[in-house]
Design an enzyme around this catalytic site. Sequence first.
Site, PDB file in Angstrom:
ATOM      1  N   ASP A 439       0.833  -1.209   0.000  1.00 36.62           N
ATOM      2  CA  ASP A 439       0.000   0.000   0.000  1.00 36.62           C
ATOM      3  C   ASP A 439       0.867   1.258   0.000  1.00 36.62           C
ATOM      4  O   ASP A 439       2.074   1.209   0.307  1.00 36.62           O
ATOM      5  CB  ASP A 439      -0.905  -0.046   1.239  1.00 36.62           C
ATOM      6  CG  ASP A 439      -2.239   0.655   1.045  1.00 36.62           C
ATOM      7  OD1 ASP A 439      -2.345   1.479   0.126  1.00 36.62           O
ATOM      8  OD2 ASP A 439      -3.166   0.380   1.829  1.00 36.62           O
ATOM      9  N   ASP A 506     -10.820   1.768  -3.620  1.00 39.77           N
ATOM     10  CA  ASP A 506     -11.458   1.488  -2.334  1.00 39.77           C
ATOM     11  C   ASP A 506     -12.978   1.546  -2.467  1.00 39.77           C
ATOM     12  O   ASP A 506     -13.688   1.233  -1.507  1.00 39.77           O
ATOM     13  CB  ASP A 506     -11.002   2.494  -1.277  1.00 39.77           C
ATOM     14  CG  ASP A 506      -9.693   2.088  -0.626  1.00 39.77           C
ATOM     15  OD1 ASP A 506      -9.225   0.967  -0.889  1.00 39.77           O
ATOM     16  OD2 ASP A 506      -9.130   2.898   0.135  1.00 39.77           O
TER      17      ASP A 506
HETATM   18  C1  DGJ Z   1      -6.026   1.660   1.758  1.00 42.26           C
HETATM   19  C2  DGJ Z   1      -6.367   0.460   0.936  1.00 42.26           C
HETATM   20  O1  DGJ Z   1      -6.860   0.844  -0.314  1.00 42.26           O
HETATM   21  C3  DGJ Z   1      -7.356  -0.395   1.699  1.00 42.26           C
HETATM   22  O2  DGJ Z   1      -7.765  -1.475   0.914  1.00 42.26           O
HETATM   23  C4  DGJ Z   1      -6.711  -0.848   2.976  1.00 42.26           C
HETATM   24  O3  DGJ Z   1      -5.639  -1.704   2.688  1.00 42.26           O
HETATM   25  C5  DGJ Z   1      -6.262   0.356   3.787  1.00 42.26           C
HETATM   26  N1  DGJ Z   1      -5.441   1.236   3.006  1.00 42.26           N
HETATM   27  C6  DGJ Z   1      -5.504  -0.087   4.995  1.00 42.26           C
HETATM   28  O4  DGJ Z   1      -4.991   0.969   5.689  1.00 42.26           O
END
Ligand code: DGJ
Length: 707
Positions: A439, A506
């Site tokens: 991430d 997301d």
């Molecule tokens: C952002 C990501 O897009 C989510 O899927 C998740 O992993 C969160 N970060 C976790 O902090």
Amino acid sequence: MLFPSLRPGVTRTALEIDSTDDGMPTVLWAGPVGAGHDPSGHAPLVPNGPGMPLLGEQSHGLFTRPQLRGFRIDPVHGTTGAAWTPRLLADSIDADDARLVVSSHDPAAGLFVVVEIETLTGGALRARAAVTNTGEGRYVVEGLELCLPVSDQLTELLDFTGRHERERTAQRHQVTDGLWLRESRAGRPGLESATQLILGQPGFSFGHGEVLGVHVAWSGNTVMRVERSPALGTTVGGGELLLPGEMSLDTGESYTSPWVMFAAATDGLDGLAASWHAFQRASPAHPDLQPVVLNVWEAVYFDHDLGRLKQIADRAHRVGVERFVLDDGWFRHRRDDTAGLGDWYVDEGVWPDGLAPIVDHVRELGMEFGLWFEPEMINPDSDLYRAHPDWVLSPGDRLPLLHRNQLVLDLTRPDAFDYVLERMDDVLSSYAISFVKWDHNRELLEAGSGLRGGAAAVHEQTLAYYRLLDTLRSRHPGVAWESCAAGGGRIDLGVLERAQRVWTSDMTDALARQEIQRWTLQLVAPEYAGAHVSSPVSHSTWRSLYLDFRAATALFGAFGIEWDLTQATEEDLDRLASWVDRFKRFRPLLHSGRMIRPESSDPAVLLHGVVAADRGEALVGHFQLDESAHNRGVWVRVPGLEPDASYDLSWEGPVVDIATSMSAAPPADGPTAGQPVSGYALGVQGFWMPRGRPEFASLVHVRRIRP
Ligand code: DGJ
């Protein structure tokens, strides 16, 4: 000269080049050629166009945005600013069908420049340039961009913008005189990333029109440009966006630009996407098979409890999941998003026996185990920051603004780099981990390095990111990598040379996801694009959507689940299992075929499908997004089948069931009531689909009938 040379029946992106004088060769034109052309005795495609030197220079009378921009700081003569307008002389031009290499130099400016252009599987081209300082003193590179002139028929521009949970929002406008510049300055492509610029004939669509797309295969700062000059016509290209002073070459040093990718098609956006997808599918890093994933983020967030996670794993196994991913929250101090980033040790409080109990449980169930990291980040509230407050990227005299309570770790520092490498290596070596979700939740803001007095360090940081990932890949060859950045903020063809999956967004509401997904697939092959079935009530929008609609949406990407399955009913679990099974059955087709996005005459209906490479079958989705304004239904064209072959059409999965007394119910034995249809008819007219219920998806399986 045409590069590459024409091949009958093969459409590919090509350049018409004139190299009759001693300067850089002139590119007369770039665009799709091949299908329908006869290679024998071909005359120049553009006998007399104005063209554009391979690196547009003011010394040739150009006032367009220069492609090589820089200047010299000469301590011997005490001058700053020389060498700003090079006149490159070609030393050699080497070309075969796969590669064109032009070496050039400007003796007065003290520069040596090499431009490489390569043909790619799928018909695209990629180009890059390297500049070497051969003179006295430093040469500061301000920009090195690759551009191609395109046909004056391409007068419409499509590119993308976006935000968190709404990546790749398409925008379209006319190409007019002037410069259209899309800059990405946040140290990653970003949620608002332009992703690619696509020029096309007026009204170009998914299935029609000449189009040419450009993309910069780089995960740091980028610039993409379209410029139409009143004198010269239109050029399109891009490169790395270099921050002030970021690239300063000592004598003998070189800077190489990222690859700038160009792909053209005569059959619209789907043809263009097919070209990008074919390139990715030929990549050594391409995943052989994309497993069905369950990611626990939306199920538990930071609330890690072994018992509950085991229950989720049990249910994941029951529905056929192949990979279980433990997301954010497993490491020291990470009870919420305010602390812990950088402390890559398993949290002793939450995981007193380490991760083994969950890893072993998952693996005993026959699933792979995946783990989340955010390696480039650091919370001020972390042991790492307390020990090394100087390990963050900053302009030197102050900290950049916090975002999501975090700062960016300066990976250009060998000590910080080695620390993260050692920590990740240790965790990956300690457990049977097959997958890493990598991430990157915040932008690089005021990203200077303390090693260089706060000078801009995004270029070096991007290289350090690649180096870290590449080192881990070589030490852990069995691990697959997912590129995530607050959703789909780091999706580019540089990272896809390394990663096997991207987290598309997301936004896990299947309705809101439709556009994000279909436009992400404009660049990225569907097997990369993580698409998860979320809980019945979306955590992004609080909208409720049927399981079938959510699952049918995920089917056309890298299928996964993001749902607390301990809360799912037995009926839901059975239904979800049937979708997992359907995905597995269709996975070979979905992840190797040609994506089609047939135009829908009804704005409330979105059509999406995949046609097998051998044209033997297709799977087509009809997504009723909203109430239709009429009762006409839509005709669904399926381009790309064998015109002379007959095809059988059958429902796949739940069948649309119109409950109004005024509209015809669809035939039970398929949309054509069991009648075979020719590939030709399916391509030009298609099959008819009645109006569906809003937020309902229907799938149609098209199969060639073997005589
Ligand atoms: C952002 C990501 O897009 C989510 O899927 C998740 O992993 C969160 N970060 C976790 O902090």
